[in-house]
Structures are given as C-alpha cells and as structure tokens.
Scaffold this active site. Structure first.
Site, short mmCIF file in Angstrom:
data_model
loop_
_atom_site.label_atom_id
_atom_site.label_comp_id
_atom_site.label_asym_id
_atom_site.label_seq_id
_atom_site.Cartn_x
_atom_site.Cartn_y
_atom_site.Cartn_z
N ILE A 74 6.29 35.57 28.23
CA ILE A 74 5.67 34.66 29.21
C ILE A 74 6.05 34.99 30.66
CG2 ILE A 74 5.17 32.70 27.68
CD1 ILE A 74 7.82 31.46 28.46
N PHE A 79 15.18 39.73 37.17
CA PHE A 79 16.42 39.49 36.44
C PHE A 79 16.28 39.44 34.92
CE2 PHE A 79 17.07 37.73 40.68
CZ PHE A 79 18.12 38.56 41.06
N GLY A 80 15.07 39.50 34.43
CA GLY A 80 14.93 39.46 32.97
C GLY A 80 13.51 39.22 32.50
N THR A 81 13.40 39.18 31.19
CA THR A 81 12.10 38.93 30.57
C THR A 81 12.20 37.62 29.80
OG1 THR A 81 11.89 41.31 30.35
CG2 THR A 81 10.35 39.98 29.08
N ASP A 195 17.15 28.39 45.20
CA ASP A 195 15.97 29.23 44.97
C ASP A 195 14.77 28.37 44.56
OD1 ASP A 195 14.68 31.66 45.13
OD2 ASP A 195 15.16 32.27 43.08
N ASN A 200 9.67 28.63 40.30
CA ASN A 200 10.85 28.08 39.59
C ASN A 200 10.69 26.60 39.27
OD1 ASN A 200 12.19 30.47 39.42
ND2 ASN A 200 13.34 30.19 41.32
N ASP A 236 15.28 27.91 36.37
CA ASP A 236 15.96 29.10 36.89
C ASP A 236 17.15 28.75 37.79
OD1 ASP A 236 16.82 31.54 37.68
OD2 ASP A 236 14.84 32.35 38.15
O1 809 Z 1 9.32 26.88 30.12
C1 809 Z 1 10.24 27.52 30.63
N1 809 Z 1 11.53 27.15 30.59
C2 809 Z 1 12.32 28.05 31.21
O2 809 Z 1 13.55 27.91 31.36
C3 809 Z 1 11.48 29.11 31.68
C4 809 Z 1 10.17 28.75 31.35
C5 809 Z 1 9.10 29.56 31.72
C6 809 Z 1 7.70 29.48 31.67
C7 809 Z 1 6.83 28.35 31.20
C8 809 Z 1 5.84 28.74 30.19
O3 809 Z 1 4.88 27.73 30.01
C9 809 Z 1 7.20 30.64 32.25
N2 809 Z 1 8.23 31.41 32.67
C10 809 Z 1 8.12 32.68 33.33
C11 809 Z 1 9.41 30.78 32.39
C12 809 Z 1 10.73 31.15 32.70
C13 809 Z 1 11.78 30.32 32.36
C14 809 Z 1 13.14 30.74 32.68
C15 809 Z 1 13.47 30.97 34.00
C16 809 Z 1 14.16 30.91 31.73
CL1 809 Z 1 13.88 30.71 30.07
C17 809 Z 1 15.45 31.26 32.11
C18 809 Z 1 15.73 31.46 33.42
C19 809 Z 1 14.74 31.34 34.36
#
Ligand code: 809
Length: 419
Positions: A74, A79-81, A195, A200, A236
C-alpha cells in the site's frame, strides 16, 4: 493448500469486512477476488461465511510470513514499504511497515526504534493510528499498526483534484478538529510529531457493524467518535521526539516551520500546529507547496498559500494564526480543540451554562430572602416551626427540624462551572 486458507475468520468483525473474504455461497475468495472486492466496495452480496479455518503450522521461519498473509503493497517510502496484511490468528487486517534501513541495534538514536518507543508510550487515542507490535527481522524493523481503510489524506486530496474538486469548509473543519485532538493528546504526553502532512494522516471509514451505535446513547463527550462515520488519524511517528529533551529530525520541508530550520526548539508543539495549518490549506486546494526559495519564505512570513475557494473569514483567520511567524502566537492544539469556529456547539453549551448559573443564583437569593423573612416572623410562629435559632424553642423532634427554607438551604449549594 494456499496460504490464504491459513487465515482464521473472526466472527466479531463487521459483516462488510467478512464479506471481503467469502463468496455468497460460503466459499473462500481467492487473493485476486479479495483485492477486486476491496477495490469495488459495496458490490459484494450479503451472506455470512459458514466455515472457519484453523491456523496450521507452517514451515516458514519469518514471523512476518508465519503470522500474516500479505494482501497488497500500500505504500513505498524513503523509510520502508507498507503492506496491507491479515493476521492469520485473529483474521483482522493490519498495516505493516518493513523499514528499508537496516536495524542498527537498540540505541536511543535509532530512528526505527524511536517510532516504536513513541507508539508504546502514547498508548491509544482515537486520532492516533494504533500500534500493535514491532520486531526485528532480517536486520529490518517491522511495525504492525492499525489499518485505516480510507487511505491517506494525501491520496484523498489527489483523488479529489483529479475530479476537479477539493475539500469544502465543513470537511476541512472536521479534519482540523480531529487532528487537533490527536495532537493535543501527543503534546500532553510530552511529545511532538514533527512530520504532520497530508500523507501522514490516515482515514478510517466506519465499517457496517452488527450493533450500530445510536448517537443519542453517547453521553460522554470523549466518546463522540463512536458515532463518527469518518475518522482522521495521525500516523507515522518516525520523527516524534520529546518536548523537554528534543532530538530533532526535520520533517518534510514543505511543512516545516522556520524556527525548526533555525534550530530554535523552544516551542516545538507549535511546529506541529504550523504544519497542520498548511496541511489544511493543501486539503482546501492550495497548489503544491514550495520546498524552499522565496515562496517558502513568503509562507513563513504568515501568508497562506493561495486557496481556490472562498473560506469564511473566521476560518481563514484561524488558519493564518496557525502559520503565524511567531510560534508563540499560534494556538495550542488544546485551544484548537475547543475553538468556536471548529465547534460552534460548544458556544451554545457555554451560553446555556451561563443562563443556568444565573437562574441558580436567582433561586439561591430568593431562598435566602425567604429564610430571612421567616426568621423575622413572630416568635410564636418560629416556635411552631421549631426554629433552632430561637432560644429554648427547639423541640428536638425530627419533624420540627424540617423548616420550609431549611431543606432548600441545604440543597442550594452549587458549583459555577459544569453541573
Ligand atoms: O493504515 C495505515 N496505518 C499505518 O500505520 C499506515 C497506514 C497506511 C495506509 C492506509 C491504507 O488505507 C497507506 N499507507 C502508505 C500507510 C502507511 C502506514 C504507516 C506509516 C505504517 Cl504501517 C508505519 C509507519 C508509517
């Protein structure tokens, strides 16, 4: 057996969620079908699954693969996937990030760990993405968070823009209020996000539940979100730091307050307010923000970027205050969370409270006057009423103590705040 079959179906998840995994005939969907159904929400027929699948032992060594079924990627960032995953044991969906940077031990400076530390200390709040677990695998940090089914605010803004649209004032106020509540919680916990930006902020659309919450049943103000259909959450926490001993890792320069660039960390929470002001401006339709240069400085002098819609003067002034060049001048998150522009109903409540206090004051005055009038009546009458203030008149019987004014005098104590 496919790995899909190794996922339990949680009977307590909302029906719409279960529909994602089952066909109307009770058969499990393939991974492709799940992805298809997830994209075309609302198209799936109404039927409950009949079967449950038990978790079986796999030979996989990785905790990630052992415990989760990866549904789709997604997001990919610096910093990551991030993947959308189903936890095999509880059958629930989570967002899992695998850091790009190798995990360099448990030093306090480790950015990957900072995110985990922050989540762990923060605990739960409806406007902060929830954290479930974290572990290191293959030298990379993995973090398991709440999955927000509506994507990011940035994705929603991009989508709206494609259709020639932008968020309107009531929606913008709703986002601002919800994120202010999340920030208030983070700041009150002694931390700052650093941030804040549309990518975010994550959106949760309420899933259809078996037991819907009736808004009238929600008594506690802090539980209002149970009736909200769309929830905005701060996610994030990779840049979070403490207010008292900050270790600042600058966030996205488009949303960066000037004082942070100048390494002036005296009013850190106000840097989040600055970023939130610009975030709302972008949601309102402002063109992509400058990363540096004259335009960047122009915004830092207190000028809002051009917003292609007419916003009310009050709301515009509030946004302007949020990006004020003097950090001290910007409102605190707590002040935003009770701002009348964002919560007009609070004004009504306060007005009614004042009226109620006035009425209570009038009642108390009348009661006192009544008691005084009774005390100045003839001694004989006082004796009949058993007034203990008249010497030798007290009979000592229970009923004689029950003066007309006596009872109300006791019940007339009140507070001037909330009642
Ligand atoms: O839903 C999410 N929770 C997160 O922590 C997260 C999420 C998303 C989504 C929502 C999808 O409908 C899209 N992206 C790109 C996400 C990133 C994160 C995320 C951000 C996570 Cl899992 C860890 C650190 C930063």
């Amino acid at each position: 057996m496919t790995s899909l079959a190794l996922v339990n179906i949680n009977p307590f998840t909302p029906e719409s969620y279960r529909k994602l995994f089952f066909q109307s005939n009770g058969k499990r969907k393939t991974r492709g079908e799940i992805e298809e159904a997830d994209r075309g929400e609302g198209k799936v027929e109404q039927e409950l699954p009949a079967k449950r699948c038990v978790l079986r032992e796999t030979n996989m060594n990785s905790r990630y693969e052992k415990e989760f079924l990866e549904v789709e990627k997604i997001g990919v960032g610096e910093f990551g996937t991030v993947y959308k995953c189903i936890k095999r044991l509880d059958g629930c969906v989570y967002a899992i990030k695998r850091s790009t940077r190798p995990f360099a031990g448990s030093s306090n400076d480790n950015l990957a760990l900072r995110e985990v530390y922050a989540h762990a200390v923060l605990g739960h709040h409806p406007h902060v993405v929830r954290y479930y677990s974290a572990w290191a695998e293959d030298d990379h940090m993995i973090i398991q968070n709440e999955y927000c089914n509506g994507g990011s605010l940035q994705a929603a803004i991009t989508e709206a823009k494609k259709r020639g649209n932008h968020f309107r004032e009531p929606k913008l106020k709703d986002i601002l209020l919800q994120i202010s509540l999340g920030l208030k919680y983070i700041h009150n916990s002694g931390m700052v996000h650093l941030d804040i930006k549309p990518s975010n902020i994550f959106i949760c659309h309420k899933m259809q539940s078996d037991t819907p919450v009736v808004p009238e049943e929600i008594e506690n103000e802090t539980d209002w979100f149970l009736s909200a259909n769309v929830m905005y959450k701060i996610g994030d926490l990779g840049h979070v730091t403490s207010i008292s001993k900050p270790k600042v890792e600058e966030g996205d320069s488009r949303f960066l307050a000037n004082e942070i660039l100048q390494e002036d960390y005296r009013h850190l929470p106000k840097a989040d307010i600055f970023a939130l002001g610009l975030t709302i401006s972008v949601a309102a339709g402002a063109e992509s923000l400058p990363t540096n240069g004259a335009e960047w400085h122009c915004i830092r002098q207190g000028n809002l970027p051009d917003i292609p819609q007419k916003l009310s003067e009050n709301f515009c002034n509030l946004l302007k205050n949020m990006i004020h060049p003097d950090a001290e001048h910007r409102p605190f998150a707590a002040a935003l969370a009770r701002n009348r522009v964002l919560r007009p109903s609070l004004g009504k409540t306060e007005e009614l409270q004042q009226q109620l206090n006035l009425e209570k004051f009038k009642t108390a005055t009348l009661e006192r006057e009544l008691r005084e009038a009774q005390q100045t009546q003839s001694p004989k009458e006082n004796i009949c009423q058993g007034d203990p203030g008249v010497s030798g008149a007290h009979t000592g019987s229970r009923s004689s103590k029950r003066l007309v004014g006596g009872k109300s005098a006791r019940s007339s104590s009140f507070t001037w705040g909330k009642s």
